[in-house]
Each structure stands twice: as C-alpha cells, then as structure tokens.
Design a protein around this motif. Structure first.
Motif, short mmCIF file in Angstrom:
data_model
loop_
_atom_site.label_atom_id
_atom_site.label_comp_id
_atom_site.label_asym_id
_atom_site.label_seq_id
_atom_site.Cartn_x
_atom_site.Cartn_y
_atom_site.Cartn_z
N ARG A 260 52.35 28.70 39.89
CA ARG A 260 53.15 28.98 41.08
C ARG A 260 54.66 28.98 40.82
O ARG A 260 55.45 28.53 41.64
CB ARG A 260 52.81 27.99 42.20
CG ARG A 260 51.30 27.96 42.45
CD ARG A 260 50.94 27.45 43.79
NE ARG A 260 50.98 28.54 44.74
CZ ARG A 260 50.04 28.75 45.67
NH1 ARG A 260 49.01 27.94 45.77
NH2 ARG A 260 50.14 29.76 46.49
N VAL A 261 55.01 29.50 39.66
CA VAL A 261 56.43 29.61 39.33
C VAL A 261 57.01 30.83 40.05
O VAL A 261 56.54 31.95 39.88
CB VAL A 261 56.62 29.77 37.80
CG1 VAL A 261 58.10 29.90 37.45
CG2 VAL A 261 55.98 28.59 37.06
N GLU A 303 53.98 32.72 41.08
CA GLU A 303 53.48 32.75 42.45
C GLU A 303 53.12 34.21 42.76
O GLU A 303 53.97 35.09 42.61
CB GLU A 303 54.61 32.27 43.37
CG GLU A 303 54.32 32.31 44.83
CD GLU A 303 53.56 31.09 45.31
OE1 GLU A 303 53.80 29.99 44.77
OE2 GLU A 303 52.74 31.24 46.21
N LEU A 304 51.88 34.45 43.16
CA LEU A 304 51.47 35.83 43.46
C LEU A 304 51.70 36.15 44.93
O LEU A 304 51.93 35.25 45.74
CB LEU A 304 50.01 36.04 43.07
CG LEU A 304 49.69 35.80 41.60
CD1 LEU A 304 48.20 35.95 41.32
CD2 LEU A 304 50.50 36.74 40.70
N GLU A 305 51.58 37.44 45.25
CA GLU A 305 51.91 37.85 46.62
C GLU A 305 50.87 37.40 47.63
O GLU A 305 51.12 37.38 48.82
CB GLU A 305 52.14 39.37 46.69
CG GLU A 305 50.91 40.25 46.52
CD GLU A 305 50.51 40.50 45.05
OE1 GLU A 305 51.10 39.85 44.15
OE2 GLU A 305 49.61 41.32 44.81
N ARG A 306 49.69 37.04 47.14
CA ARG A 306 48.64 36.56 48.06
C ARG A 306 47.65 35.67 47.31
O ARG A 306 47.71 35.54 46.09
CB ARG A 306 47.92 37.73 48.72
CG ARG A 306 47.37 38.77 47.74
CD ARG A 306 46.24 39.56 48.33
NE ARG A 306 45.02 38.76 48.33
CZ ARG A 306 43.80 39.26 48.12
NH1 ARG A 306 43.63 40.54 47.91
NH2 ARG A 306 42.74 38.48 48.11
N ILE A 314 41.37 38.60 40.71
CA ILE A 314 41.04 37.79 39.54
C ILE A 314 41.43 38.54 38.26
O ILE A 314 42.00 37.96 37.33
CB ILE A 314 39.52 37.43 39.54
CG1 ILE A 314 39.20 36.50 40.72
CG2 ILE A 314 39.11 36.79 38.22
CD1 ILE A 314 37.72 36.23 40.92
N ARG A 315 41.14 39.85 38.25
CA ARG A 315 41.52 40.65 37.08
C ARG A 315 43.04 40.65 36.90
O ARG A 315 43.55 40.44 35.80
CB ARG A 315 41.01 42.10 37.22
CG ARG A 315 41.43 43.01 36.06
CD ARG A 315 41.01 44.45 36.24
NE ARG A 315 41.18 44.95 37.61
CZ ARG A 315 42.37 45.31 38.11
NH1 ARG A 315 43.45 45.29 37.38
NH2 ARG A 315 42.45 45.72 39.37
N LYS A 316 43.72 40.83 37.99
CA LYS A 316 45.18 40.88 37.93
C LYS A 316 45.73 39.56 37.34
O LYS A 316 46.58 39.58 36.44
CB LYS A 316 45.71 41.08 39.36
CG LYS A 316 47.18 41.41 39.39
CD LYS A 316 47.65 41.77 40.79
CE LYS A 316 49.17 41.79 40.74
NZ LYS A 316 49.78 41.86 42.06
N LEU A 317 45.20 38.46 37.84
CA LEU A 317 45.65 37.18 37.33
C LEU A 317 45.29 37.00 35.86
O LEU A 317 46.09 36.49 35.06
CB LEU A 317 45.05 36.03 38.17
CG LEU A 317 45.40 34.64 37.69
CD1 LEU A 317 46.90 34.37 37.79
CD2 LEU A 317 44.63 33.57 38.46
#
Ligand code: ATP
Ligand code: MG
Length: 324
Positions: A260-261, A303-306, A314-317
């Motif tokens: 969550r940076v 920190e992602l947008e959602r 999950i793939r994106k992460l």
C-alpha cells in the motif's frame, strides 16, 4: 533481492506463507503468488483455514469447505471448514467406540464426553491443525501457499511444539478414559482385555504426522515465509516484536513485502493535501523500513485503484509483484 529472485534462487522452497497483522494483504499476496506460479507451469494449491472465506472472496468463487477447487489451469484453492472437521472427528470417535465394544449406540456418558470435548477451543485448533497437516504432507502439488490468519493466531500454528503438547495431552487423556471404560466393559462381559493398544498406535501415528509437518513448515530449505507490512508506525512496531517471536520458534523469514505504498510521483501532480500528507508520512516509515529491514525487503507494492478481487486484478497485481 526481488521477490521473483527469491523464488528463482530457491526452487526447493515449495511451502510459501504470507504472514502479518490483520488486513494488510496476506490473502491478496497469496492469491497473486499462486497465480504467477500457476502461469509459469507450476501446480499450485493456495489454502486457508480462515472462517471468513476470504479466498472465496478474492477468487469470486464459493470454495469454502469443498476441498481443493480448480480456479484455472494449474491453480487450485481450498478453504478448510473447521466445524465440519470437528463433526467428522466426533463421528470417527463414535464409530471407533461402536466398533471396539460392539455397541449398537454410543452410551450416554461417552456421548456427553464427546460433546464436551468438542466445545473446547483447543478442539477447533486441533481440527484445523489436523487438516493443515493433511494438506502439507499430501505432496501432490509443486507449491503449497498457506494463506495465514492474522499474526497472533498464525504463531499458534507455527509453534508446533505447543500444538503437539496439546494434542498428546488430549489424546492421552481420552485414551486413559477409554481404558477405564474398556476395563469396565470387559469385566461385564467377563472377557480378558486385549493387549494391543490401538489408541497408543494412533498416538504414535499422529506424532509422526505432526513431526513431518512441523519439519516442513520450519525448514529453511523447503519453506519461504514472507512478512507483509505497510509503512505505518504501529504496524512496524508490532512486526518487529512478531519477527522476534518467529525467530524464537525457528521460523525462517525469507523477506518482507511492503504494501500500500502511495506512489511518490503523485507529488508532482496537483493532489489533495491529505494525499500529500499521507505520502510524507509513508516516506518517514519507508526510510525506517529501509534502515531496519534493508535488503530483506523483497517487494514494494503500490496502493491500487481498487480492491483486489477477481482474476483480472490478481493478474495485474502479480505483474507488479513479479514482473510481466
Ligand atoms: N495494494 C493494495 N491496493 C489496494 N487494495 C489492497 C491492496 N492490498 C490489499 N488490498 C485490499 O485490502 C483488503 C485486505 O487485504 P487482504 O484480505 O489480502 O488482507 P489479509 O492480510 O489477508 O487480511 P486478514 O488478516 O483479515 O486475513 C482487501 O480488500 C484487498 O483487496
Ligand atoms: Mg486473509
């Protein structure tokens, strides 16, 4: 050292755990890691004992209490239903008593004992523990990813010696009680008691299993334990304490993942004051993390947008954590 490199340099570490305080991202990282490994041709099981069914949430599929459920090629997920395991336990005990003594129904006093024993919290821990042992000694997957419950609790599973003691005590007690009962029954039936001690045999079997699994979970060669942290004061204090405890139990830590940076580049844009403050606050703790943990940090996750749910997120992460 990057997360990817830790995996590449240690191909024998096939038991993967993400630990940390509540809500920091353990389940999220377990799922992303499972996804990445599966995409690279490894057969993966990600499992949890969390009654909140958070793997069901993240994979958007009802898997609770259903054994290993296939999510996609090479990837299975499993959520252990502790209550059902306890019920199975009870039935097993009943069946054993019926078989051993040739009763038609379990006598009242024994039924009461079975009920009372199952109400103990330790029974639930044991049931969960037993299910975890079943999974880790199974050996059919290339990777086992154990999505841990929050720290304090996770320590319980990892402090195998303690669990082991509780097991042995419980079973020995049960065995003694059954022994008494056995004597009574054989007196009534005017039979000689059998010399063979089935309970003791079972006790030894369980001991073997517990040893096997605790060896796996604390073995540096086979296990990678990652700590999830976020750049906040309390989290860092608690994490330091927890790391000491883990060291005491000989759980080898393979690295820290900072979650969550908030991207620093945002400072160049026209952003609201609260976000600016947040970045500055994080800066302070990121510096602290750098000082104390240094090269033990294997990934910084933004920190992602959602929220991370569904295979697309999950793939994106996983691409952020491990590269394309
Ligand atoms: N980098 C991130 N960006 C945006 N959302 C995130 C990020 N990491 C985690 N989350 C979200 O934060 C929430 C908590 O994450 P997660 O469930 O993985 O935590 P946990 O450590 O497993 O929690 P618990 O201790 O309850 O098991 C989830 O909704 C998840 O989608
Ligand atoms: Mg979780």
């Amino acid at each position: 050292m990057s997360l990817k490199q830790v995996f590449e340099d240690n191909p024998n570490r096939r038991y993967i755990m993400f630990g940390g305080k509540g809500g920091l991202g353990k389940t999220t990282f377990s799922a992303a890691t499972a996804y990445w490994l599966a995409k690279h041709g490894k057969k993966v099981l990600v499992f949890s004992v969390d009654p909140q069914a958070s793997l069901s949430d993240i994979f958007q599929k009802d898997i609770f209490g259903q054994g290993p459920v296939k999510i996609m090629d090479n990837l299975w997920a499993q959520e252990i239903d502790a209550d059902r395991h306890i019920k199975n336990y009870q039935n097993e005990i009943r069946k054993k008593i019926l078989d051993m003594y040739g009763f038609d129904a379990v006598p009242d006093e024994i039924e009461q004992y079975i009920q009372a024993a199952s109400a103990e919290p330790a029974m639930e821990e044991s049931a969960i523990f037993d299910a975890v042992v079943d999974i880790v000694v199974g050996g059919e997957y290339d990777y086992y990813i154990y999505d841990l419950v929050p720290l304090g609790h996770a320590l319980y599973y990892l402090s195998m010696a303690k669990v082991y003691d509780e097991w042995i005590n419980k079973i020995t007690k049960l065995r003694e009680e059954m022994r008494e009962y056995e004597e009574m029954v054989s007196r009534l039936k005017r039979e000689k008691m059998t010399e063979e001690d089935e309970i003791l045999t079972e006790l030894q079997y369980i001991r073997g299993r517990i040893n096997a699994s605790s060896q796996i979970l604390t073995d540096k060669e086979k296990t990678a334990f990652f700590f999830v942290v976020i750049p906040e004061e309390m989290i860092l204090i608690d994490t330091r304490k927890a790391a000491e405890l883990f060291a005491k139990f000989d759980v080898p830590i393979s690295g820290y993942v900072v979650n969550r940076v908030v991207p620093r580049e945002l400072l160049q844009q026209n952003i609201p004051a609260y976000l600016k403050n947040r970045i500055e606050m994080q800066d302070k703790y990121l510096t602290e993390i750098g000082t104390y943990l240094g090269n033990q940090v294997v990934a910084n996750v933004p920190e992602l947008e959602r929220d991370v749910t569904g295979l697309d997120m999950i793939r994106k992460l996983s691409e952020i954590m491990y590269g394309q």
